[in-house]
Design a protein around this motif. Structure first.
Motif, PDB file in Angstrom:
ATOM      1  N   ALA A 273     -12.728   7.511   6.759  1.00 32.59           N
ATOM      2  CA  ALA A 273     -11.785   8.375   6.057  1.00 32.59           C
ATOM      3  C   ALA A 273     -12.461   9.647   5.568  1.00 32.59           C
TER       4      ALA A 273
ATOM      5  N   GLU B 259       0.799  -1.219   0.000  1.00 36.41           N
ATOM      6  CA  GLU B 259       0.000   0.000   0.000  1.00 36.41           C
ATOM      7  C   GLU B 259       0.835   1.275   0.000  1.00 36.41           C
TER       8      GLU B 259
ATOM      9  N   GLU C 275      -6.877   3.520  -0.722  1.00 38.76           N
ATOM     10  CA  GLU C 275      -7.420   2.273  -0.196  1.00 38.76           C
ATOM     11  C   GLU C 275      -8.428   1.711  -1.181  1.00 38.76           C
TER      12      GLU C 275
ATOM     13  N   ARG D  78      -4.378   4.053   7.968  1.00 43.23           N
ATOM     14  CA  ARG D  78      -4.925   4.825   6.856  1.00 43.23           C
ATOM     15  C   ARG D  78      -4.284   6.207   6.787  1.00 43.23           C
TER      16      ARG D  78
ATOM     17  N   GLU E 263      -2.282   7.823   3.632  1.00 42.85           N
ATOM     18  CA  GLU E 263      -2.719   9.102   3.071  1.00 42.85           C
ATOM     19  C   GLU E 263      -1.552  10.090   3.032  1.00 42.85           C
TER      20      GLU E 263
ATOM     21  N   LEU F  55     -14.608   0.876   2.271  1.00 46.34           N
ATOM     22  CA  LEU F  55     -13.281   0.804   2.851  1.00 46.34           C
ATOM     23  C   LEU F  55     -13.046  -0.544   3.505  1.00 46.34           C
TER      24      LEU F  55
ATOM     25  N   TRP G 293      -8.353  -1.343   7.402  1.00 46.35           N
ATOM     26  CA  TRP G 293      -7.232  -0.582   7.929  1.00 46.35           C
ATOM     27  C   TRP G 293      -7.643   0.166   9.192  1.00 46.35           C
TER      28      TRP G 293
END
Length: 440
Positions: free
Chosen positions: A350, A271, A301, A317, A321, A309, A312
């Motif tokens: 998020a 990721e 994500e 997360r 980001e 989502l 995470w």
């Protein structure tokens, strides 16, 4: 994600906006606008417009704390059909969104998408809010009508200086040729560009708002030379950009969007390293244009584009980001917009602010909003930045971006690491995002 305004705005918000709504038609344009705006957000379906006073208060406080560029579409994503039938306009919901941006001190940006039904084969006076219908492009014989609508929007909001033409080439895919209809889009773009510049030549216009879609490394059919361990960008997207870039009548900035994951939702090699795609795309674009680069949307994500989502944690997360924002900046972009700031039901892992839940006090602003604010202050347009020098056994697990005053540091591991950053010893907890003073 939702498409249509689902509920009437709260009386509290309506009263608070009354004075500014009266001025919707009479604002004045200021000095020449800057084509680079910094880091902000896009208003979507439930963005400070959910009808709950506590949610409105939470959103207004979050947005007012620091001036941010704020983007709003003219139809869908919280705005009703602006021209339900030819020559008959309904700007009430768009007025409310633009005035929310004004009252919170934001820099307004308008995305000229989507088109009324009668411009794409539908019946005048009716609006089909299904996703398929909304994402249909206007037919070529209505390109001028859409350009005229764009001019009407610009006349109504004279303080709005930045316009994006369309969204992700929605409705412009040529199924028979299995490629984008970049010729049709560029025709529409050019007509809208001319119409906006006729209203005021100082209006800034950008496109083509392409989704820099990518495939996993094993894919060959539509693979391109713009590639890395994260995969390769669909060559048809690059061809569409190249055509627009050559045949556009003009542009003040370039707009793209995309996800760090490849088609099918795979984040490769992981990721964090998948965010290197943002840097690679930015550098590819910088080789082909000197115009300021915008990311209208960016996702890290899988499923985030549609509000789905995974598992995470909030800390995980936030770290990804932050890594994505650093990668976007490293690719040469100075403007980027976070998508999906709010949900109706209050459960949003998020979002920039949560919706209020019955019987509970308004929650605190989530860390992602704080990250965007601080990133915008630390790395505003024109700021020189570089990776910091990191040494130690776990140096490869730490990502950095440094200005003359501050270093943003991200630990990509779910465990504590000890490294040296620009000569100083730093201990980072698992997935920690940390700001270091670079002046000592």
């Amino acid at each position: 994600m939702g498409w249509r305004v689902g509920a009437v705005l709260s009386v509290v918000l309506s009263l608070a906006l009354l004075v500014s709504l009266c001025g919707s038609r009479s604002g004045t344009r200021g000095a020449t606008a800057d084509a680079s705006l910094g880091w902000g957000m896009t208003h979507t379906q439930y963005s400070a417009a959910d009808g709950d006073p506590s949610t409105v208060d939470t959103a207004v406080r979050a947005l007012s704390a620091q001036s941010l560029p704020q983007n709003q579409h003219i139809m869908g994503w919280g705005a009703d059909n602006p021209e339900p039938s030819p020559g008959h306009y309904d700007f009430a919901s768009l007025d409310e969104r633009i005035d929310l941006i004004r009252r919170t001190g934001g820099t307004p940006v308008i995305t000229l998408c989507c088109a009324p039904d009668w411009m794409k084969g539908g019946s005048p006076g009716r609006t089909d809010w299904s996703r398929r219908a909304l994402e249909t492009a206007p037919s070529p014989d209505h390109y001028d009508d859409f350009a005229a609508l764009a001019a009407k929007v610009a006349e109504r909001y004279p303080d709005v200086r930045h316009y994006i033409v369309w969204n992700e080439l929605k409705g412009f895919f040529d199924d028979s040729r299995k490629r984008w209809d970049h010729v049709g889009y560029t025709d529409l773009y050019n007509r809208v560009h001319r119409a906006l510049k006729k209203v005021d030549e100082k209006i800034l216009v950008g496109g083509p708002y392409l989704d820099m879609d990518s495939f996993a490394p094993a894919h060959r059919r539509y693979a391109s030379s713009l590639s890395g361990p994260w995969g390769s960008v669909d060559r048809r997207v690059l061809e569409a950009f190249e055509y627009w870039n050559v045949h556009k009548v003009g542009a003040d900035f370039v707009v793209v969007d995309g996800s760090s994951s490849s088609r099918g939702g795979r984040v490769l090699p992981d990721e964090f390293r998948a965010t290197d795609k943002f840097t690679a795309v930015g550098r590819w674009l910088r080789q082909r244009t000197s115009l300021p680069l915008w990311w209208a949307e960016y996702y890290v994500e899988p499923g985030a584009e549609d509000g789905r989502l995974g598992h995470w944690t909030a800390r995980h997360r936030l770290a990804v980001e932050a890594a994505a924002m650093m990668a976007i900046a490293a690719g040469g972009a100075e403007t980027a917009f976070f998508w999906n700031p709010q949900r109706r039901d209050g459960r949003c892992a998020a979002c920039l602010w949560p919706s209020a839940e019955p019987g509970r006090d308004a929650p605190e602003t989530p860390p992602i909003m704080d990250l965007i604010r601080r990133f915008g202050v630390t790395f505003p347009p024109g700021t020189a930045h570089r990776p910091a020098r990191v040494t130690g056994a776990d140096a490869s697990a730490v990502r950095t971006l440094a200005s003359d005053t501050t270093v943003l540091v991200v630990n990509t591991l779910d465990r504590t690491v000890e490294v040296t950053v620009d000569g100083r010893s730093v201990t980072l907890d698992g997935y920690q995002v940390r700001w270091l003073d670079n002046r000592t």
